[in-house]
Scaffold this motif. Structure first.
Motif, PDB file in Angstrom:
ATOM      1  N   LEU A 192      -8.924  12.054  21.542  1.00  0.00           N
ATOM      2  CA  LEU A 192      -8.118  11.430  22.588  1.00  0.00           C
ATOM      3  C   LEU A 192      -7.904  12.442  23.711  1.00  0.00           C
ATOM      4  O   LEU A 192      -7.106  13.373  23.580  1.00  0.00           O
ATOM      5  CB  LEU A 192      -6.770  10.994  22.014  1.00  0.00           C
ATOM      6  CG  LEU A 192      -6.820  10.152  20.733  1.00  0.00           C
ATOM      7  CD1 LEU A 192      -5.507  10.223  19.980  1.00  0.00           C
ATOM      8  CD2 LEU A 192      -7.184   8.714  21.058  1.00  0.00           C
ATOM      9  N   ASP A 193      -8.603  12.271  24.810  1.00  0.00           N
ATOM     10  CA  ASP A 193      -8.446  13.206  25.915  1.00  0.00           C
ATOM     11  C   ASP A 193      -7.133  12.936  26.657  1.00  0.00           C
ATOM     12  O   ASP A 193      -6.570  11.823  26.588  1.00  0.00           O
ATOM     13  CB  ASP A 193      -9.631  13.064  26.877  1.00  0.00           C
ATOM     14  CG  ASP A 193      -9.822  14.285  27.759  1.00  0.00           C
ATOM     15  OD1 ASP A 193      -9.058  15.258  27.615  1.00  0.00           O
ATOM     16  OD2 ASP A 193     -10.751  14.275  28.593  1.00  0.00           O
ATOM     17  N   ASN A 194      -6.652  13.959  27.351  1.00  0.00           N
ATOM     18  CA  ASN A 194      -5.484  13.844  28.235  1.00  0.00           C
ATOM     19  C   ASN A 194      -4.225  13.337  27.543  1.00  0.00           C
ATOM     20  O   ASN A 194      -3.547  12.433  28.036  1.00  0.00           O
ATOM     21  CB  ASN A 194      -5.814  12.943  29.426  1.00  0.00           C
ATOM     22  CG  ASN A 194      -6.750  13.604  30.419  1.00  0.00           C
ATOM     23  OD1 ASN A 194      -7.271  14.680  30.169  1.00  0.00           O
ATOM     24  ND2 ASN A 194      -6.976  12.951  31.539  1.00  0.00           N
ATOM     25  N   VAL A 195      -3.902  13.924  26.402  1.00  0.00           N
ATOM     26  CA  VAL A 195      -2.592  13.647  25.787  1.00  0.00           C
ATOM     27  C   VAL A 195      -1.611  14.568  26.500  1.00  0.00           C
ATOM     28  O   VAL A 195      -1.366  15.701  26.090  1.00  0.00           O
ATOM     29  CB  VAL A 195      -2.628  13.908  24.269  1.00  0.00           C
ATOM     30  CG1 VAL A 195      -1.250  13.669  23.656  1.00  0.00           C
ATOM     31  CG2 VAL A 195      -3.649  12.990  23.607  1.00  0.00           C
ATOM     32  N   GLN A 196      -1.069  14.065  27.588  1.00  0.00           N
ATOM     33  CA  GLN A 196      -0.290  14.894  28.500  1.00  0.00           C
ATOM     34  C   GLN A 196       0.701  14.037  29.279  1.00  0.00           C
ATOM     35  O   GLN A 196       0.659  12.814  29.231  1.00  0.00           O
ATOM     36  CB  GLN A 196      -1.222  15.611  29.481  1.00  0.00           C
ATOM     37  CG  GLN A 196      -2.038  14.644  30.326  1.00  0.00           C
ATOM     38  CD  GLN A 196      -3.165  15.320  31.067  1.00  0.00           C
ATOM     39  OE1 GLN A 196      -3.655  16.366  30.681  1.00  0.00           O
ATOM     40  NE2 GLN A 196      -3.600  14.717  32.161  1.00  0.00           N
ATOM     41  N   ASN A 197       1.576  14.731  29.995  1.00  0.00           N
ATOM     42  CA  ASN A 197       2.531  14.048  30.853  1.00  0.00           C
ATOM     43  C   ASN A 197       1.838  13.584  32.127  1.00  0.00           C
ATOM     44  O   ASN A 197       0.774  14.099  32.495  1.00  0.00           O
ATOM     45  CB  ASN A 197       3.685  14.989  31.211  1.00  0.00           C
ATOM     46  CG  ASN A 197       4.525  15.359  29.999  1.00  0.00           C
ATOM     47  OD1 ASN A 197       4.515  14.673  28.990  1.00  0.00           O
ATOM     48  ND2 ASN A 197       5.253  16.459  30.100  1.00  0.00           N
ATOM     49  N   PRO A 198       2.425  12.628  32.852  1.00  0.00           N
ATOM     50  CA  PRO A 198       1.836  12.181  34.125  1.00  0.00           C
ATOM     51  C   PRO A 198       1.679  13.345  35.093  1.00  0.00           C
ATOM     52  O   PRO A 198       2.509  14.257  35.134  1.00  0.00           O
ATOM     53  CB  PRO A 198       2.848  11.162  34.640  1.00  0.00           C
ATOM     54  CG  PRO A 198       3.572  10.685  33.427  1.00  0.00           C
ATOM     55  CD  PRO A 198       3.645  11.866  32.514  1.00  0.00           C
ATOM     56  N   ARG A 199       0.609  13.301  35.893  1.00  0.00           N
ATOM     57  CA  ARG A 199       0.342  14.389  36.839  1.00  0.00           C
ATOM     58  C   ARG A 199       0.328  13.918  38.286  1.00  0.00           C
ATOM     59  O   ARG A 199       0.037  14.713  39.186  1.00  0.00           O
ATOM     60  CB  ARG A 199      -0.995  15.048  36.501  1.00  0.00           C
ATOM     61  CG  ARG A 199      -0.986  15.745  35.149  1.00  0.00           C
ATOM     62  CD  ARG A 199      -2.216  16.588  34.981  1.00  0.00           C
ATOM     63  NE  ARG A 199      -2.179  17.329  33.730  1.00  0.00           N
ATOM     64  CZ  ARG A 199      -3.066  18.255  33.381  1.00  0.00           C
ATOM     65  NH1 ARG A 199      -4.061  18.557  34.196  1.00  0.00           N
ATOM     66  NH2 ARG A 199      -2.971  18.886  32.236  1.00  0.00           N
ATOM     67  N   LEU A 242      -6.850  11.273  14.242  1.00  0.00           N
ATOM     68  CA  LEU A 242      -6.623  11.269  15.678  1.00  0.00           C
ATOM     69  C   LEU A 242      -6.354  12.697  16.138  1.00  0.00           C
ATOM     70  O   LEU A 242      -5.392  13.333  15.702  1.00  0.00           O
ATOM     71  CB  LEU A 242      -5.437  10.374  16.041  1.00  0.00           C
ATOM     72  CG  LEU A 242      -5.546   8.907  15.612  1.00  0.00           C
ATOM     73  CD1 LEU A 242      -4.365   8.109  16.157  1.00  0.00           C
ATOM     74  CD2 LEU A 242      -6.860   8.288  16.066  1.00  0.00           C
ATOM     75  N   VAL A 243      -7.219  13.192  17.030  1.00  0.00           N
ATOM     76  CA  VAL A 243      -7.101  14.551  17.548  1.00  0.00           C
ATOM     77  C   VAL A 243      -6.980  14.457  19.064  1.00  0.00           C
ATOM     78  O   VAL A 243      -7.865  13.908  19.730  1.00  0.00           O
ATOM     79  CB  VAL A 243      -8.315  15.408  17.155  1.00  0.00           C
ATOM     80  CG1 VAL A 243      -8.249  16.774  17.829  1.00  0.00           C
ATOM     81  CG2 VAL A 243      -8.389  15.559  15.642  1.00  0.00           C
ATOM     82  N   GLY A 244      -5.899  14.989  19.616  1.00  0.00           N
ATOM     83  CA  GLY A 244      -5.646  14.869  21.037  1.00  0.00           C
ATOM     84  C   GLY A 244      -5.892  16.151  21.804  1.00  0.00           C
ATOM     85  O   GLY A 244      -5.563  17.242  21.336  1.00  0.00           O
ATOM     86  N   ASN A 245      -6.450  16.024  23.002  1.00  0.00           N
ATOM     87  CA  ASN A 245      -6.592  17.158  23.917  1.00  0.00           C
ATOM     88  C   ASN A 245      -5.273  17.294  24.662  1.00  0.00           C
ATOM     89  O   ASN A 245      -4.960  16.500  25.547  1.00  0.00           O
ATOM     90  CB  ASN A 245      -7.739  16.917  24.886  1.00  0.00           C
ATOM     91  CG  ASN A 245      -8.003  18.103  25.786  1.00  0.00           C
ATOM     92  OD1 ASN A 245      -7.409  19.170  25.631  1.00  0.00           O
ATOM     93  ND2 ASN A 245      -8.889  17.926  26.752  1.00  0.00           N
ATOM     94  N   THR A 246      -4.480  18.291  24.278  1.00  0.00           N
ATOM     95  CA  THR A 246      -3.114  18.367  24.769  1.00  0.00           C
ATOM     96  C   THR A 246      -2.878  19.597  25.633  1.00  0.00           C
ATOM     97  O   THR A 246      -3.347  20.687  25.319  1.00  0.00           O
ATOM     98  CB  THR A 246      -2.120  18.368  23.595  1.00  0.00           C
ATOM     99  OG1 THR A 246      -0.803  18.515  24.086  1.00  0.00           O
ATOM    100  CG2 THR A 246      -2.436  19.474  22.589  1.00  0.00           C
ATOM    101  N   GLY A 261      -4.289  16.335  14.715  1.00  0.00           N
ATOM    102  CA  GLY A 261      -4.774  17.591  15.251  1.00  0.00           C
ATOM    103  C   GLY A 261      -4.715  17.585  16.759  1.00  0.00           C
ATOM    104  O   GLY A 261      -4.349  16.581  17.389  1.00  0.00           O
ATOM    105  N   GLY A 262      -5.069  18.709  17.355  1.00  0.00           N
ATOM    106  CA  GLY A 262      -5.058  18.827  18.805  1.00  0.00           C
ATOM    107  C   GLY A 262      -6.077  19.840  19.259  1.00  0.00           C
ATOM    108  O   GLY A 262      -6.449  20.750  18.512  1.00  0.00           O
TER     109      GLY A 262
END
Length: 425
Positions: A192-199, A242-246, A261-262
């Motif tokens: 899962l790419d872009n596991v992040q806050n809004p930019r 589920l592994v996120g790019n965080t 994972g991340g």
């Protein structure tokens, strides 16, 4: 992976099964708490020549590999796209039955290119359902132009429902399930790419005004949108990890303990890397936080960007990763996520950890972690440091950097600034 085995238990295991473990260094990824070191992850979402037998052989040497198939990919490898993708995954697992194979996905953004047939179904749906993230002027918003006409999507529950009563997070989960996972049961991970806050500022709640990035209501809506996707994926694929790019520590209550994972993308090696901007301790703190805030089996990738010929940087990054229980991932800056750089140190099996991840430096600013078959040292400081080591340790014998890995017995080690080393017992 699970926390390191207690020293007493590890010493017992070393005494009773040292011969077998010295041969293979423990088991590979996916084996749970018994998995040994090193643990290696490949981000191979770049070049799509997955049909290459040489590329397959290189990727299969890893413990975890993330692929970047697109809808319709087949490269002449099979009669249909699904058969071609499945053939690749099966080939990797035929070479290495213990490898975990993942497929790239993204929730927060999408490509708006009418000529890109692979993503045309996504683009059509976003327009039909009015799910693009718009600003107060009713225009799409974009965080970066680096990836072409890629625009942000409204992942929140403020976005309208479609004719089936669904919003974007559930729809994209179902789409990726149908395209990649339903008919390729050998896939183990959804990346899962872009596991992040809004930019970007935008009119998230459709009230005609742009909400600021740090709006608590927008943050909560963004958290909930990601969780909605994860929940739908788990309904469809209960066994898939589920592994996120965080770019954060996953400590918010909505995300803590939710992912398996991340990926710490570019944690070292770039101008924007945490280690470059804030220092080694900050990078390690992020690493340990993501380890702490993900759930078993904790597939946490310690990804760095550099030149495969820069052995000092490699050792520094590799040894830093080995201070905790994650998966080391080296990306060649020249080709980024399109190759599998290999280093002499990978061929030495350290076995299981005999000590937990250290909380402080061991001696003279040097950090240390002990394994069944060796010791890892890291000097993250700006000065050279010399430390004494116990009898019985020697350097590895390698071809890539023989001035360092010359196989000699050592009684003390001098580590240059920002360097590391693996010693064998």
């Amino acid at each position: 992976m699970l926390n390191a085995i207690l020293v007493a238990a590890a010493l017992f295991l070393a005494a009773t099964s040292a011969t077998a473990l010295a041969a293979d260094g423990g088991t590979k990824a996916g084996s749970g708490a018994s998995a040994g070191f090193p643990r290696l992850m490949g981000m191979n979402i770049g070049a799509k020549n997955y049909e290459s037998a040489d590329y397959q052989a290189a990727m299969a040497k890893l413990d975890v590999v993330i692929l970047g198939f697109y809808r319709g990919w087949k490269n002449g490898y099979a009669t249909t796209s699904t058969l071609a993708m499945r053939k690749v995954v099966r080939a990797l697992k035929a070479i290495n039955p213990k490898i975990l194979v993942g497929q790239y996905t993204i929730l927060s953004a999408a490509l708006d290119d009418p000529n890109d047939t692979a993503s045309l179904d996504i683009r059509t749906k976003l327009y039909a359902a009015n799910w693009w993230l718009l600003n107060a002027a009713r225009r799409k918003v974009q965080y970066t132009r680096e990836f072409g006409p890629t625009w942000e999507v409204n992942v929140s529950s403020w976005a309208p429902q479609d004719a089936n009563g669904e919003r974007w997070p559930a729809w994209i989960a179902e789409r990726n399930y149908k395209v990649f996972f339903r008919d390729i049961p050998e896939l183990d991970i959804m990346f899962l790419d872009n596991v992040q806050n809004p930019r970007v500022a935008a009119d998230w709640n459709l009230d005609g005004a742009d909400e600021p990035l740090n709006s608590p209501t927008v943050l909560a809506a963004n958290y909930a949108g990601h969780v909605a996707e994860w929940n739908r994926i788990r309904q469809l694929l209960p066994r898939v990890l589920l592994v996120g790019n965080t770019d954060n520590d996953l400590a918010n209550p909505e995300w803590k303990g939710q992912l398996d994972g991340g990926l710490l993308e570019g944690i070292m090696g770039e101008s924007w890397s945490i280690e470059t901007r804030a220092g080694w301790l900050a990078a390690m703190a992020r690493y340990r936080a993501v380890m702490r805030n993900t759930r078993t089996p904790k597939i946490v990738g310690f990804n760095v960007h550099g030149s495969p010929a820069d052995y000092r940087f490699f050792r520094y990054a590799y040894a830093s990763c080995l201070l905790d229980d994650g998966y080391f991932s080296f990306s060649d800056k020249a080709v980024m996520y399109s190759s599998v750089p290999w280093f002499d140190e990978y061929d030495f099996k350290l076995g299981r950890a005999l000590s937990a991840p250290p909380a402080a430096a061991w001696s003279q600013g040097v950090w240390r972690r002990d394994f069944q078959n060796g010791v890892v040292l890291v000097n993250p400081t700006s000065m050279s440091s010399t430390v004494a080591v116990e009898p019985g340790l020697r350097r590895l014998a390698g071809n890539q950097d023989p001035s360092v890995n010359d196989g000699t017995v050592v009684s003390q080690m001098t580590l240059r600034p920002q360097d590391g080393i693996v010693l064998r017992r």
